[in-house]
Design a protein around this motif. Sequence first.
Motif, PDB file in Angstrom:
ATOM      1  N   TYR A  50       1.753   9.176  -6.622  1.00 20.80           N
ATOM      2  CA  TYR A  50       1.916   9.726  -6.461  1.00 20.80           C
ATOM      3  C   TYR A  50       2.850  11.384  -6.416  1.00 20.80           C
ATOM      4  CZ  TYR A  50       2.898  14.756  -3.433  1.00 20.80           C
ATOM      5  OH  TYR A  50       2.600  15.577  -2.947  1.00 20.80           O
ATOM      6  N   LEU A  51       3.887  10.079  -7.022  1.00 25.07           N
ATOM      7  CA  LEU A  51       5.460  10.312  -7.079  1.00 25.07           C
ATOM      8  C   LEU A  51       5.389  11.443  -8.749  1.00 25.07           C
ATOM      9  CD1 LEU A  51       8.235   8.802  -5.692  1.00 25.07           C
ATOM     10  CD2 LEU A  51       7.128  11.682  -5.033  1.00 25.07           C
ATOM     11  N   MET A  52       4.589  10.242  -9.749  1.00 23.24           N
ATOM     12  CA  MET A  52       4.016  10.493 -10.359  1.00 23.24           C
ATOM     13  C   MET A  52       2.990  11.402 -10.765  1.00 23.24           C
ATOM     14  SD  MET A  52       4.162   6.138 -12.071  1.00 23.24           S
ATOM     15  CE  MET A  52       3.882   6.695 -13.570  1.00 23.24           C
ATOM     16  N   VAL A  90      -2.738  13.725  -4.972  1.00 19.81           N
ATOM     17  CA  VAL A  90      -3.172  12.389  -3.753  1.00 19.81           C
ATOM     18  C   VAL A  90      -4.086  11.869  -3.840  1.00 19.81           C
ATOM     19  CG1 VAL A  90      -3.220  12.747  -0.942  1.00 19.81           C
ATOM     20  CG2 VAL A  90      -2.174  13.917  -2.399  1.00 19.81           C
ATOM     21  N   TRP A  91      -5.073  12.051  -4.581  1.00 16.15           N
ATOM     22  CA  TRP A  91      -6.233  11.424  -5.181  1.00 16.15           C
ATOM     23  C   TRP A  91      -5.916   9.610  -5.938  1.00 16.15           C
ATOM     24  CZ3 TRP A  91     -10.160  11.741  -2.074  1.00 16.15           C
ATOM     25  CH2 TRP A  91     -10.451  12.924  -1.286  1.00 16.15           C
ATOM     26  N   VAL A  92      -4.956  10.364  -6.779  1.00 11.77           N
ATOM     27  CA  VAL A  92      -4.222   9.352  -7.322  1.00 11.77           C
ATOM     28  C   VAL A  92      -3.452   8.059  -6.984  1.00 11.77           C
ATOM     29  CG1 VAL A  92      -3.022   8.638  -9.821  1.00 11.77           C
ATOM     30  CG2 VAL A  92      -4.332  10.524  -9.952  1.00 11.77           C
ATOM     31  N   GLY A  93      -2.731   8.444  -5.862  1.00 10.04           N
ATOM     32  CA  GLY A  93      -1.412   7.792  -5.338  1.00 10.04           C
ATOM     33  C   GLY A  93      -2.583   7.257  -4.356  1.00 10.04           C
ATOM     34  N   GLY A  94      -4.068   7.892  -3.787  1.00  8.72           N
ATOM     35  CA  GLY A  94      -4.539   7.074  -2.595  1.00  8.72           C
ATOM     36  C   GLY A  94      -5.264   5.585  -2.960  1.00  8.72           C
ATOM     37  N   ALA A  95      -5.932   5.897  -4.516  1.00  7.46           N
ATOM     38  CA  ALA A  95      -7.113   5.135  -5.328  1.00  7.46           C
ATOM     39  C   ALA A  95      -6.200   4.457  -5.317  1.00  7.46           C
ATOM     40  CB  ALA A  95      -7.282   6.199  -6.217  1.00  7.46           C
ATOM     41  N   LEU A  96      -4.696   4.103  -6.255  1.00 11.27           N
ATOM     42  CA  LEU A  96      -3.983   3.323  -6.397  1.00 11.27           C
ATOM     43  C   LEU A  96      -3.841   1.855  -5.015  1.00 11.27           C
ATOM     44  CD1 LEU A  96      -1.159   4.616  -9.132  1.00 11.27           C
ATOM     45  CD2 LEU A  96      -2.406   2.805  -9.381  1.00 11.27           C
ATOM     46  N   ALA A  97      -3.505   3.073  -4.108  1.00 12.14           N
ATOM     47  CA  ALA A  97      -3.114   1.903  -2.747  1.00 12.14           C
ATOM     48  C   ALA A  97      -3.820   1.522  -2.128  1.00 12.14           C
ATOM     49  CB  ALA A  97      -2.446   3.743  -1.913  1.00 12.14           C
ATOM     50  N   LEU A  98      -5.276   2.173  -2.644  1.00 15.00           N
ATOM     51  CA  LEU A  98      -6.711   0.933  -1.949  1.00 15.00           C
ATOM     52  C   LEU A  98      -6.715  -0.096  -3.242  1.00 15.00           C
ATOM     53  CD1 LEU A  98      -8.592   3.616  -0.839  1.00 15.00           C
ATOM     54  CD2 LEU A  98      -7.328   2.391   0.196  1.00 15.00           C
ATOM     55  N   VAL A  99      -6.285  -0.176  -4.615  1.00 13.26           N
ATOM     56  CA  VAL A  99      -6.821  -0.644  -5.138  1.00 13.26           C
ATOM     57  C   VAL A  99      -6.103  -1.828  -6.219  1.00 13.26           C
ATOM     58  CG1 VAL A  99      -7.682  -1.048  -7.395  1.00 13.26           C
ATOM     59  CG2 VAL A  99      -8.395   0.190  -6.490  1.00 13.26           C
ATOM     60  N   GLU A 100      -4.958  -1.552  -6.445  1.00 14.75           N
ATOM     61  CA  GLU A 100      -4.088  -2.069  -6.892  1.00 14.75           C
ATOM     62  C   GLU A 100      -3.715  -3.184  -6.402  1.00 14.75           C
ATOM     63  OE1 GLU A 100      -0.521  -4.493  -8.316  1.00 14.75           O
ATOM     64  OE2 GLU A 100      -1.151  -2.549  -6.614  1.00 14.75           O
ATOM     65  N   PRO A 101      -3.045  -2.594  -4.517  1.00 15.13           N
ATOM     66  CA  PRO A 101      -2.398  -3.703  -3.579  1.00 15.13           C
ATOM     67  C   PRO A 101      -3.105  -4.645  -3.216  1.00 15.13           C
ATOM     68  CG  PRO A 101      -1.625  -1.579  -3.210  1.00 15.13           C
ATOM     69  CD  PRO A 101      -2.457  -1.100  -4.728  1.00 15.13           C
ATOM     70  N   ALA A 102      -4.853  -3.732  -3.140  1.00 11.27           N
ATOM     71  CA  ALA A 102      -5.845  -4.774  -2.746  1.00 11.27           C
ATOM     72  C   ALA A 102      -6.240  -6.090  -3.174  1.00 11.27           C
ATOM     73  CB  ALA A 102      -7.204  -4.275  -2.549  1.00 11.27           C
ATOM     74  N   PHE A 157       1.112  -1.041  -0.034  1.00 13.98           N
ATOM     75  CA  PHE A 157       0.201   0.179  -0.037  1.00 13.98           C
ATOM     76  C   PHE A 157       1.399   1.636   0.089  1.00 13.98           C
ATOM     77  CE2 PHE A 157      -3.266  -2.681   1.970  1.00 13.98           C
ATOM     78  CZ  PHE A 157      -4.556  -2.987   1.395  1.00 13.98           C
ATOM     79  N   SER A 158       2.160   1.615   1.082  1.00 17.41           N
ATOM     80  CA  SER A 158       2.694   2.597   0.805  1.00 17.41           C
ATOM     81  C   SER A 158       3.597   2.444  -0.024  1.00 17.41           C
ATOM     82  CB  SER A 158       3.913   2.074   2.315  1.00 17.41           C
ATOM     83  OG  SER A 158       3.267   2.253   3.540  1.00 17.41           O
ATOM     84  N   VAL A 159       4.338   1.718  -0.908  1.00 20.87           N
ATOM     85  CA  VAL A 159       4.679   1.216  -2.544  1.00 20.87           C
ATOM     86  C   VAL A 159       3.929   2.275  -3.388  1.00 20.87           C
ATOM     87  CG1 VAL A 159       6.116   0.501  -4.153  1.00 20.87           C
ATOM     88  CG2 VAL A 159       6.787   0.212  -1.524  1.00 20.87           C
ATOM     89  N   ALA A 160       2.358   1.744  -3.095  1.00 21.28           N
ATOM     90  CA  ALA A 160       1.634   2.146  -4.289  1.00 21.28           C
ATOM     91  C   ALA A 160       0.881   3.352  -4.531  1.00 21.28           C
ATOM     92  CB  ALA A 160       0.826   0.923  -4.317  1.00 21.28           C
ATOM     93  N   PHE A 161       0.916   3.728  -3.367  1.00 22.78           N
ATOM     94  CA  PHE A 161       0.887   4.565  -3.339  1.00 22.78           C
ATOM     95  C   PHE A 161       1.728   6.614  -3.420  1.00 22.78           C
ATOM     96  CE2 PHE A 161       0.438   9.131  -0.820  1.00 22.78           C
ATOM     97  CZ  PHE A 161       0.229  10.294  -1.120  1.00 22.78           C
ATOM     98  N   LEU A 162       2.496   5.757  -2.560  1.00 17.73           N
ATOM     99  CA  LEU A 162       4.493   6.741  -3.264  1.00 17.73           C
ATOM    100  C   LEU A 162       4.429   6.737  -4.995  1.00 17.73           C
ATOM    101  CD1 LEU A 162       6.608   8.529  -2.161  1.00 17.73           C
ATOM    102  CD2 LEU A 162       8.238   6.568  -1.912  1.00 17.73           C
ATOM    103  N   VAL A 163       4.355   6.162  -5.591  1.00 19.15           N
ATOM    104  CA  VAL A 163       5.165   6.019  -6.955  1.00 19.15           C
ATOM    105  C   VAL A 163       3.829   7.137  -7.478  1.00 19.15           C
ATOM    106  CG1 VAL A 163       4.543   4.573  -9.298  1.00 19.15           C
ATOM    107  CG2 VAL A 163       5.453   3.321  -6.699  1.00 19.15           C
TER     108      VAL A 163
END
Length: 70
Positions: A20-22, A26-38, A12-18
């Motif tokens: 967000y950095l890309m 914060v919204w895209v980072g948060g969405a990635l952090a929820l969907v992909e790692p789950a 979750f942490s890595v997905a959010f960071l990637v």
Amino acid sequence: MSKTLSFACVHFSVAFLVGYLMTGSVWVGGALALVEPACNTVAFHLHEKVWKRIETRRAAQAVAGAPLTT
């Protein structure tokens, strides 16, 4: 199960960071952090269960003296 949860936290942490950095969002980072790692966490858990079953079967075959197959 604790190994799976630990993996999920890191993922979750890595997905959010990637995300967000890309994007800088914060919204895209948060969405990635929820969907992909789950999805990946569920897949990882199932993968571990399959491998445990394979290892158990191989160990039983070794004890029984049966030839090992892949």
